[in-house]
Design a protein around this motif. Structure first.
Motif, PDB file in Angstrom:
ATOM      1  N   VAL A  44       0.886  -1.247  -0.059  1.00 27.11           N
ATOM      2  CA  VAL A  44      -0.094  -0.056   0.070  1.00 27.11           C
ATOM      3  C   VAL A  44       1.009   1.299  -0.203  1.00 27.11           C
ATOM      4  CG1 VAL A  44      -1.869   1.432   1.107  1.00 27.11           C
ATOM      5  CG2 VAL A  44      -1.767  -1.198   1.122  1.00 27.11           C
ATOM      6  N   LEU A  45       0.591   2.051  -0.820  1.00 28.36           N
ATOM      7  CA  LEU A  45       1.556   3.277  -1.121  1.00 28.36           C
ATOM      8  C   LEU A  45       1.033   4.334   0.139  1.00 28.36           C
ATOM      9  CD1 LEU A  45       3.284   5.413  -2.495  1.00 28.36           C
ATOM     10  CD2 LEU A  45       1.412   6.160  -3.934  1.00 28.36           C
ATOM     11  N   VAL A  46       1.988   4.549   1.114  1.00 29.20           N
ATOM     12  CA  VAL A  46       1.478   5.125   2.352  1.00 29.20           C
ATOM     13  C   VAL A  46       2.390   6.508   2.733  1.00 29.20           C
ATOM     14  CG1 VAL A  46       0.741   3.173   3.546  1.00 29.20           C
ATOM     15  CG2 VAL A  46       3.116   3.807   3.835  1.00 29.20           C
ATOM     16  N   ASP A  47       3.497   6.667   1.966  1.00 29.92           N
ATOM     17  CA  ASP A  47       4.106   7.762   2.120  1.00 29.92           C
ATOM     18  C   ASP A  47       5.251   8.028   1.175  1.00 29.92           C
ATOM     19  OD1 ASP A  47       5.063   9.988   3.366  1.00 29.92           O
ATOM     20  OD2 ASP A  47       5.726   9.436   5.165  1.00 29.92           O
ATOM     21  N   LEU A  48       6.008   8.998   1.436  1.00 28.37           N
ATOM     22  CA  LEU A  48       7.165   9.233   0.401  1.00 28.37           C
ATOM     23  C   LEU A  48       8.288  10.067   0.886  1.00 28.37           C
ATOM     24  CD1 LEU A  48       6.639  11.974  -2.248  1.00 28.37           C
ATOM     25  CD2 LEU A  48       4.721  10.947  -1.101  1.00 28.37           C
ATOM     26  N   ASP A  49       9.731   9.934   0.559  1.00 29.64           N
ATOM     27  CA  ASP A  49      10.521  10.725   1.047  1.00 29.64           C
ATOM     28  C   ASP A  49      10.467  12.161   0.271  1.00 29.64           C
ATOM     29  OD1 ASP A  49      12.728  12.101   1.927  1.00 29.64           O
ATOM     30  OD2 ASP A  49      14.092  10.430   1.911  1.00 29.64           O
ATOM     31  N   ASP A  50       9.721  13.098   0.274  1.00 32.80           N
ATOM     32  CA  ASP A  50       9.589  14.276  -0.580  1.00 32.80           C
ATOM     33  C   ASP A  50      10.664  14.957  -0.683  1.00 32.80           C
ATOM     34  OD1 ASP A  50       8.994  14.606   2.304  1.00 32.80           O
ATOM     35  OD2 ASP A  50       8.855  16.906   1.936  1.00 32.80           O
ATOM     36  N   GLN A  51      11.704  14.983   0.341  1.00 34.03           N
ATOM     37  CA  GLN A  51      12.943  15.937   0.059  1.00 34.03           C
ATOM     38  C   GLN A  51      13.948  15.055  -0.885  1.00 34.03           C
ATOM     39  OE1 GLN A  51      13.735  19.103   1.766  1.00 34.03           O
ATOM     40  NE2 GLN A  51      11.657  18.574   1.534  1.00 34.03           N
ATOM     41  N   ALA A  87       3.566  -3.052 -11.043  1.00 33.02           N
ATOM     42  CA  ALA A  87       2.642  -2.096 -11.549  1.00 33.02           C
ATOM     43  C   ALA A  87       3.086  -0.575 -11.676  1.00 33.02           C
ATOM     44  CB  ALA A  87       1.408  -2.015 -10.873  1.00 33.02           C
ATOM     45  N   PRO A  88       2.459   0.351 -12.457  1.00 32.75           N
ATOM     46  CA  PRO A  88       2.992   1.584 -12.498  1.00 32.75           C
ATOM     47  C   PRO A  88       3.047   2.310 -11.368  1.00 32.75           C
ATOM     48  CG  PRO A  88       1.614   1.325 -14.253  1.00 32.75           C
ATOM     49  CD  PRO A  88       1.559   0.280 -13.386  1.00 32.75           C
ATOM     50  N   LEU A  89       3.905   3.058 -10.738  1.00 34.87           N
ATOM     51  CA  LEU A  89       4.278   3.741  -9.403  1.00 34.87           C
ATOM     52  C   LEU A  89       4.364   5.038  -9.481  1.00 34.87           C
ATOM     53  CD1 LEU A  89       4.339   3.176  -6.376  1.00 34.87           C
ATOM     54  CD2 LEU A  89       6.865   2.981  -6.519  1.00 34.87           C
ATOM     55  N   VAL A  90       5.350   5.527 -10.312  1.00 32.12           N
ATOM     56  CA  VAL A  90       5.551   7.108 -10.580  1.00 32.12           C
ATOM     57  C   VAL A  90       5.631   7.095 -12.261  1.00 32.12           C
ATOM     58  CG1 VAL A  90       7.308   8.891 -10.089  1.00 32.12           C
ATOM     59  CG2 VAL A  90       6.661   7.178  -8.415  1.00 32.12           C
ATOM     60  N   ALA A  91       4.938   8.123 -12.606  1.00 34.12           N
ATOM     61  CA  ALA A  91       5.150   8.547 -13.984  1.00 34.12           C
ATOM     62  C   ALA A  91       6.149  10.136 -14.095  1.00 34.12           C
ATOM     63  CB  ALA A  91       3.747   9.042 -14.542  1.00 34.12           C
ATOM     64  N   VAL A  92       7.048   9.846 -14.784  1.00 35.48           N
ATOM     65  CA  VAL A  92       8.028  11.257 -14.923  1.00 35.48           C
ATOM     66  C   VAL A  92       7.921  11.703 -16.078  1.00 35.48           C
ATOM     67  CG1 VAL A  92      10.284  11.476 -14.757  1.00 35.48           C
ATOM     68  CG2 VAL A  92       9.622   9.534 -13.509  1.00 35.48           C
ATOM     69  N   HIS A  93       7.626  13.113 -15.937  1.00 34.52           N
ATOM     70  CA  HIS A  93       7.655  14.068 -17.179  1.00 34.52           C
ATOM     71  C   HIS A  93       8.823  14.871 -17.176  1.00 34.52           C
ATOM     72  CE1 HIS A  93       3.145  13.089 -17.594  1.00 34.52           C
ATOM     73  NE2 HIS A  93       3.207  12.898 -16.205  1.00 34.52           N
ATOM     74  N   ARG A 142      12.328   4.555  -6.349  1.00 35.86           N
ATOM     75  CA  ARG A 142      11.695   3.551  -5.555  1.00 35.86           C
ATOM     76  C   ARG A 142      12.093   3.611  -4.246  1.00 35.86           C
ATOM     77  NH1 ARG A 142      13.640   0.314 -10.240  1.00 35.86           N
ATOM     78  NH2 ARG A 142      11.854  -0.038 -11.618  1.00 35.86           N
ATOM     79  N   ARG A 143      13.575   3.782  -3.943  1.00 36.19           N
ATOM     80  CA  ARG A 143      13.606   3.838  -2.416  1.00 36.19           C
ATOM     81  C   ARG A 143      12.846   5.080  -1.811  1.00 36.19           C
ATOM     82  NH1 ARG A 143      18.848   2.205  -4.457  1.00 36.19           N
ATOM     83  NH2 ARG A 143      19.681   4.330  -4.503  1.00 36.19           N
ATOM     84  N   ALA A 144      12.603   6.048  -2.428  1.00 37.11           N
ATOM     85  CA  ALA A 144      11.959   7.264  -1.709  1.00 37.11           C
ATOM     86  C   ALA A 144      10.416   6.942  -1.564  1.00 37.11           C
ATOM     87  CB  ALA A 144      12.354   8.443  -2.626  1.00 37.11           C
ATOM     88  N   VAL A 145       9.929   6.037  -2.139  1.00 36.87           N
ATOM     89  CA  VAL A 145       8.312   5.799  -1.918  1.00 36.87           C
ATOM     90  C   VAL A 145       8.269   4.693  -0.969  1.00 36.87           C
ATOM     91  CG1 VAL A 145       6.473   5.074  -3.345  1.00 36.87           C
ATOM     92  CG2 VAL A 145       7.885   6.628  -4.329  1.00 36.87           C
ATOM     93  N   ARG A 146       7.288   4.700  -0.072  1.00 38.88           N
ATOM     94  CA  ARG A 146       7.155   3.769   0.972  1.00 38.88           C
ATOM     95  C   ARG A 146       5.760   2.935   0.707  1.00 38.88           C
ATOM     96  NH1 ARG A 146       5.589   5.710   6.732  1.00 38.88           N
ATOM     97  NH2 ARG A 146       5.088   3.718   7.838  1.00 38.88           N
ATOM     98  N   LEU A 147       6.013   1.713   0.686  1.00 34.51           N
ATOM     99  CA  LEU A 147       5.190   0.660   0.429  1.00 34.51           C
ATOM    100  C   LEU A 147       4.955  -0.042   1.842  1.00 34.51           C
ATOM    101  CD1 LEU A 147       5.575  -0.348  -3.119  1.00 34.51           C
ATOM    102  CD2 LEU A 147       4.007   1.327  -2.266  1.00 34.51           C
ATOM    103  N   GLU A 148       3.830  -0.434   2.398  1.00 38.52           N
ATOM    104  CA  GLU A 148       3.667  -0.982   3.454  1.00 38.52           C
ATOM    105  C   GLU A 148       2.354  -2.090   3.179  1.00 38.52           C
ATOM    106  OE1 GLU A 148       5.339  -0.884   6.407  1.00 38.52           O
ATOM    107  OE2 GLU A 148       6.622   0.982   6.186  1.00 38.52           O
TER     108      GLU A 148
END
Length: 431
Positions: free
Chosen positions: A224-231, A258-264, A274-280
């Motif tokens: 589950v996508l719960v948080d991210l390291d925004d900095q 599955a798609p997690l982050v789309a980069v523009h 991937r390391r900055a996005v927290r899945l729990e």
């Protein structure tokens, strides 16, 4: 516009549960070892003579017996506390919702009590092992024994207070209020109030580029996508001149690959993303205030199930939901974003939306309480109150909810009941 107080700073987080029960006993044991070592060192260097009370004075056998009694009694009470906690958890899961386990595991009095008990037991054990340094002609005069007696008194008092606390902790009102308080904290932190003139764009998504992304980062594992390291993500996006858009909303389950982050704009290092996005394994309220609404709905669903049939508890849930929805009605919801030092959008996240998250809360309560007079009356009062504070762009949906509530009242057997169900009542039952 981002839901941040500082356009270049870190976005605030909602409340985080401290669910690790091992932390308190480890801290308690560590402090006890330090205190025992200091007390034994004082006893080894200070010649007390015949000190006044409350310094302990007695023979070695009495000292060892007292420490043994303290250690044994504390160990027995600690086992009893863990048994009580296990029973309370089973009752809460069966009566309310499995998600209520987070409330009990994050209960600070529980952590404090376990820490005190483990600390007292550890202190008694260390002093028994080091008691030889205080022996003088088979006579013990020691600060360490006095402190052991004092800790025993504190432990007994803690047990008495915690016994009262844990009894109240399984009450429906306590569980519901704790869930609501955590959700309120998340709402206040994550969703700023709408500023004058923003009502028309209250639910507008972040201005993400219309062009197809140049890169899609997939999920490294299910969760589950719960948080991210925004900095970390913000620095990465600014360095590459990119815009990062999280594909699933906060709180959604993401399958592996599955798609997690789309980069523009420009590609970035996928491993760093991937390391900055927290899945729990389960949702939290770190960036997801709607999870609190979901937990409250779970309590209401269990209360209105045929096996329990407790409309009073469902009305209590509606009391808290009414307050939460009233707060959310005047706040920015869908737009959760981070901006770089140049003021340009760098990270966009979908968090909460009035149409797809808030209104289904009302829909579900209406379906759950369709045969319950108190729930229907209380829900109508909630809707009437929301209409007094909701901005214009959100009022039409609430009026539609009232029409659906009128239609649901047709399920009552008699015209008198149908008429009674269409009356708003802040107390629910009207009694």
């Amino acid at each position: 516009r981002g839901a941040v107080t500082d356009r270049t700073g870190s976005r605030p987080r909602g409340p985080r549960q401290r669910n690790q029960l091992w932390v308190a006993p480890v801290v308690g044991a560590g402090l006890a070892i330090l205190l025992a070592s200091l007390a034994l060192a004082v006893d080894a260097t200070v010649r007390w003579g015949d000190p006044p009370l409350p310094i302990f004075v007695g023979d070695a056998d009495t000292a060892r017996a007292m420490l043994s009694i303290i250690g044994g009694a504390v160990a027995t009470l600690l086992a009893l506390i863990f048994t009580v906690i296990a029973v309370v958890i089973q009752l809460a899961i069966g009566q309310y919702t499995p998600r209520s386990l987070q409330i009990l595991l994050g209960d600070r009095p529980t952590h404090f009590t376990i820490g005190v008990f483990v600390g007292t037991f550890t202190y008694a054990l260390v002093v028994v092992l080091g008691l030889r340094v205080t022996l003088e002609a088979d006579r013990v005069v020691g600060l360490s024994l006095t402190l052991a007696f004092g800790l025993a008194i504190v432990t007994i008092a803690t047990f008495a207070v915690y016994s009262n606390h844990i009894i109240h902790a399984v009450r429906a009102s306590y569980i519901i209020r704790r869930l609501a308080d955590q959700t309120r904290a998340a709402v206040e932190t994550l969703h700023p109030p709408l500023e004058p003139g923003e009502e028309a764009t209250a639910d507008a998504p972040p201005p993400v580029p219309d062009a197809d992304p140049v890169q899609v980062v997939d999920a490294p594992a299910p969760g589950v996508l719960v948080d991210l390291d925004d900095q970390r993500l913000l620095a990465l996006a600014e360095e590459r001149g990119a815009i990062l858009r999280l594909v699933p909303p906060i709180g959604a389950f993401v399958a592996e690959g599955a798609p997690l982050v789309a980069v523009h704009g420009a590609p970035v290092d996928a491993a760093l993303v991937r390391r900055a996005v927290r899945l729990e394994p389960e949702r939290t309220m770190a960036l997801d205030a709607s999870f609190g609404l979901r937990q409250l709905l779970d309590v209401a669903a269990r209360a209105l199930s045929p096996g329990i049939n407790d409309p009073a508890t469902a009305v209590q849930v509606l009391d808290e939901l009414g307050d939460l929805l009233r707060r959310l009605a005047g706040r920015r919801l869908a737009d959760a974003s981070w901006y770089g030092g140049d003021g340009r959008l760098r990270i966009a996240v979908t968090v909460v939306d009035w149409e797809t998250v808030i209104l289904p809360t009302l829909d579900e309560m209406r379906r759950l309480g369709a045969s319950s007079m108190p729930v229907m009356r209380r829900l109508r009062a909630v809707l009437a109150d929301l209409l007094t504070v909701a901005p214009g762009c959100r009022r039409a949906c609430l009026e539609e909810q009232i029409a659906l509530l009128d239609a649901a009242c047709g399920g009552f057997a008699s015209e008198r009941e149908r008429k009674w169900a269409r009356v708003a009542d802040p107390r629910g039952a009207g009694m």
